[in-house]
Design a protein around this motif. Structure first.
Motif, PDB file in Angstrom:
ATOM      1  N   ILE A 151       0.464   4.371  -0.713  1.00 44.27           N
ATOM      2  CA  ILE A 151      -0.065   5.595  -0.104  1.00 44.27           C
ATOM      3  C   ILE A 151       0.083   5.522   1.414  1.00 44.27           C
ATOM      4  CG2 ILE A 151      -2.114   7.026   0.221  1.00 44.27           C
ATOM      5  CD1 ILE A 151      -0.928   7.175  -2.630  1.00 44.27           C
ATOM      6  N   ARG A 152      -0.259   4.392   1.993  1.00 41.74           N
ATOM      7  CA  ARG A 152      -0.106   4.221   3.447  1.00 41.74           C
ATOM      8  C   ARG A 152       1.367   4.286   3.837  1.00 41.74           C
ATOM      9  NH1 ARG A 152      -2.266  -0.900   4.890  1.00 41.74           N
ATOM     10  NH2 ARG A 152      -4.288  -0.020   4.381  1.00 41.74           N
ATOM     11  N   ASN A 153       2.220   3.661   3.028  1.00 43.41           N
ATOM     12  CA  ASN A 153       3.657   3.702   3.318  1.00 43.41           C
ATOM     13  C   ASN A 153       4.201   5.124   3.260  1.00 43.41           C
ATOM     14  OD1 ASN A 153       3.621   0.948   3.683  1.00 43.41           O
ATOM     15  ND2 ASN A 153       4.459   0.477   1.659  1.00 43.41           N
ATOM     16  N   GLN A 180       1.851   7.272 -10.155  1.00 41.38           N
ATOM     17  CA  GLN A 180       0.497   7.300  -9.582  1.00 41.38           C
ATOM     18  C   GLN A 180      -0.457   8.072 -10.485  1.00 41.38           C
ATOM     19  OE1 GLN A 180      -1.217   5.681  -7.703  1.00 41.38           O
ATOM     20  NE2 GLN A 180      -2.636   6.870  -6.494  1.00 41.38           N
ATOM     21  N   GLU A 234       7.873  -1.546  -1.194  1.00 45.48           N
ATOM     22  CA  GLU A 234       8.226  -2.811  -0.544  1.00 45.48           C
ATOM     23  C   GLU A 234       8.927  -3.737  -1.539  1.00 45.48           C
ATOM     24  OE1 GLU A 234       4.531  -4.083   1.245  1.00 45.48           O
ATOM     25  OE2 GLU A 234       4.378  -2.238   2.396  1.00 45.48           O
ATOM     26  N   GLU A 258       2.435   7.817   3.906  1.00 45.47           N
ATOM     27  CA  GLU A 258       1.914   8.466   5.116  1.00 45.47           C
ATOM     28  C   GLU A 258       2.739   8.102   6.341  1.00 45.47           C
ATOM     29  OE1 GLU A 258      -2.192   7.242   5.188  1.00 45.47           O
ATOM     30  OE2 GLU A 258      -2.742   8.662   3.592  1.00 45.47           O
ATOM     31  N   LYS A 259       3.137   6.817   6.457  1.00 45.17           N
ATOM     32  CA  LYS A 259       3.977   6.381   7.584  1.00 45.17           C
ATOM     33  C   LYS A 259       5.311   7.116   7.590  1.00 45.17           C
ATOM     34  CE  LYS A 259       2.236   1.643   7.914  1.00 45.17           C
ATOM     35  NZ  LYS A 259       2.574   0.225   7.655  1.00 45.17           N
ATOM     36  N   VAL A 301       8.589   2.501   0.079  1.00 46.53           N
ATOM     37  CA  VAL A 301       7.227   2.810  -0.396  1.00 46.53           C
ATOM     38  C   VAL A 301       6.605   1.628  -1.140  1.00 46.53           C
ATOM     39  CG1 VAL A 301       5.863   4.308  -1.918  1.00 46.53           C
ATOM     40  CG2 VAL A 301       7.658   5.290  -0.467  1.00 46.53           C
ATOM     41  N   ASN A 355       0.848  -1.173   0.000  1.00 47.43           N
ATOM     42  CA  ASN A 355       0.000   0.000   0.000  1.00 47.43           C
ATOM     43  C   ASN A 355       0.898   1.242   0.000  1.00 47.43           C
ATOM     44  OD1 ASN A 355      -1.728   2.160   0.546  1.00 47.43           O
ATOM     45  ND2 ASN A 355      -3.169   0.815   1.608  1.00 47.43           N
ATOM     46  N   LYS A 365       4.181  13.200   1.253  1.00 42.47           N
ATOM     47  CA  LYS A 365       3.047  13.382   0.348  1.00 42.47           C
ATOM     48  C   LYS A 365       3.588  13.538  -1.064  1.00 42.47           C
ATOM     49  CE  LYS A 365      -0.881  16.365  -0.504  1.00 42.47           C
ATOM     50  NZ  LYS A 365      -0.908  17.639  -1.165  1.00 42.47           N
ATOM     51  N   ASN A 375       5.603  10.098   6.593  1.00 41.82           N
ATOM     52  CA  ASN A 375       5.232  11.513   6.663  1.00 41.82           C
ATOM     53  C   ASN A 375       5.565  12.238   5.355  1.00 41.82           C
ATOM     54  OD1 ASN A 375       3.987  13.596   8.056  1.00 41.82           O
ATOM     55  ND2 ASN A 375       5.907  14.363   8.905  1.00 41.82           N
ATOM     56  N   ASP A 432      -1.741   0.613  -8.185  1.00 44.93           N
ATOM     57  CA  ASP A 432      -2.354  -0.713  -8.216  1.00 44.93           C
ATOM     58  C   ASP A 432      -1.970  -1.520  -9.453  1.00 44.93           C
ATOM     59  OD1 ASP A 432      -3.867   1.261  -9.635  1.00 44.93           O
ATOM     60  OD2 ASP A 432      -5.567  -0.102  -9.709  1.00 44.93           O
TER      61      ASP A 432
END
Length: 153
Positions: A4-6, A78, A121, A8-9, A119, A2, A13, A11, A84
């Motif tokens: 986007i979640r990575n 993106q 993985e 965010e983790k 980001v 994920n 954008k 910090n 995805d």
């Protein structure tokens, strides 16, 4: 995975995508390979990290510059493809301009490599090449291109 979640983790954008500075496209897709045009350390149309590594730009700043280039690659992916649809990052080419005695290009290159793995993985593992060049456009210290395998529609 994920991204986007990575992000965010971490910090982080994604920046706005930059537009090409010439007669080319930012993302070119052939079959199931996406080629990302060279990205520079630009954020919201503002230029950063200009000059030669080892002279005007430190190795630490070069690492941050390369990380910003990688963020711009991710923004292009993106925006034009979507996270995805990524099968994996294949290869990155890193370009830098430096002073005569500077020799820390692998450290600077890790600015991109580290970010891609954090980001994306496992899908962010890649091969890379590093090229010292005499001059980059707008006197940028670094630039980055990338190729991805994507899900073919």
């Amino acid at each position: 995975m994920n991204p986007i979640r990575n992000l965010e983790k971490l910090n982080l954008k994604l920046p706005d995508v930059s537009v090409p500075g010439g007669s080319y496209v930012s993302v070119n897709i052939r079959e199931n390979i996406a080629y990302i045009a060279i990205q520079f350390p630009i954020l919201n149309e503002e230029y950063f990290y200009q000059g030669r590594l080892g002279n005007e730009v430190s190795t630490e700043q070069g690492y941050k510059a390369m990380k910003l280039c990688a963020m711009n690659v991710l923004a292009q992916v993106q925006n034009k493809i979507g996270f995805d649809k990524i099968v994996g990052l294949n290869h990155i080419d890193i370009y830098f301009q430096s002073g005569t005695n500077w020799d820390d290009s692998p450290i600077v290159a890790n600015g991109a490599s580290d970010l891609f793995v954090k980001v994306l993985e496992k899908k962010g593992k890649h091969s890379r090449a590093i090229f010292g060049v005499e001059k980059l456009p707008r006197n940028f210290s670094v630039g980055l291109t990338a190729t991805f395998t994507i899900i073919k529609e």
